[in-house]
Scaffold this motif. Structure first.
Motif: not given
Length: 141
Positions: A21-38
């Motif tokens: 999966y591309d980074v957009n999927v990872i970022m969306a998954a992290l956002q759903s957990l109240g987290l962020a990818a920087i």
């Protein structure tokens, strides 16, 4: 599917359906957990990382492709997670049979430096949203 609901082929995963999966999927998954990818800017010194504020790391690294025991002359990008547990950082690469200890903070910085030196590597910091918003993941110069 949520990122491209009207697309016949999902642009966020490999055409072969093997994940990747591309980074957009990872970022969306992290956002759903109240987290962020920087995204980590490679031009910065790794000593600037405020490791106490960072929950983990996600690396996108070149990886050899194989079919069973047959190594193919191809490379593609692969995601690796790194997480700290009880003072030790671990490489959680899904291609490994088990988590591999990296060591403490110094060894982690060396581990990250080694991957970044490969060229086609990207590093993302995983932090709580509040840390992202305050910029607390980066130590002052």
């Amino acid at each position: 599917k949520r990122l491209a609901p009207d697309a016949r082929l999902n642009p966020h995963r490999s055409l072969l359906g093997t994940g990747n999966y591309d980074v957009n999927v990872i970022m969306a998954a992290l956002q759903s957990l109240g987290l962020a990818a920087i995204w980590w800017d490679k031009r910065r010194a790794l000593e600037r990382l405020a490791l106490g504020q960072i929950l983990g790391f996600i690396l996108n690294v070149p990886s050899n492709v194989s079919l069973g025991f047959l190594a193919l002359p191809l490379r593609r990008q692969h995601w690796i997670a790194v997480r700290q547990h009880r003072g030790t950082y671990y490489n959680l690469d899904s291609k490994l049979p088990a988590p591999v200890p990296i060591g403490g903070e110094g060894e982690l910085r060396t581990f990250l430096r080694d991957f970044l030196a490969q060229g086609l590597c990207e590093v993302f910091l995983v932090v709580p949203r509040s840390v992202e918003e305050s910029g607390a993941w980066l130590s002052p110069e």
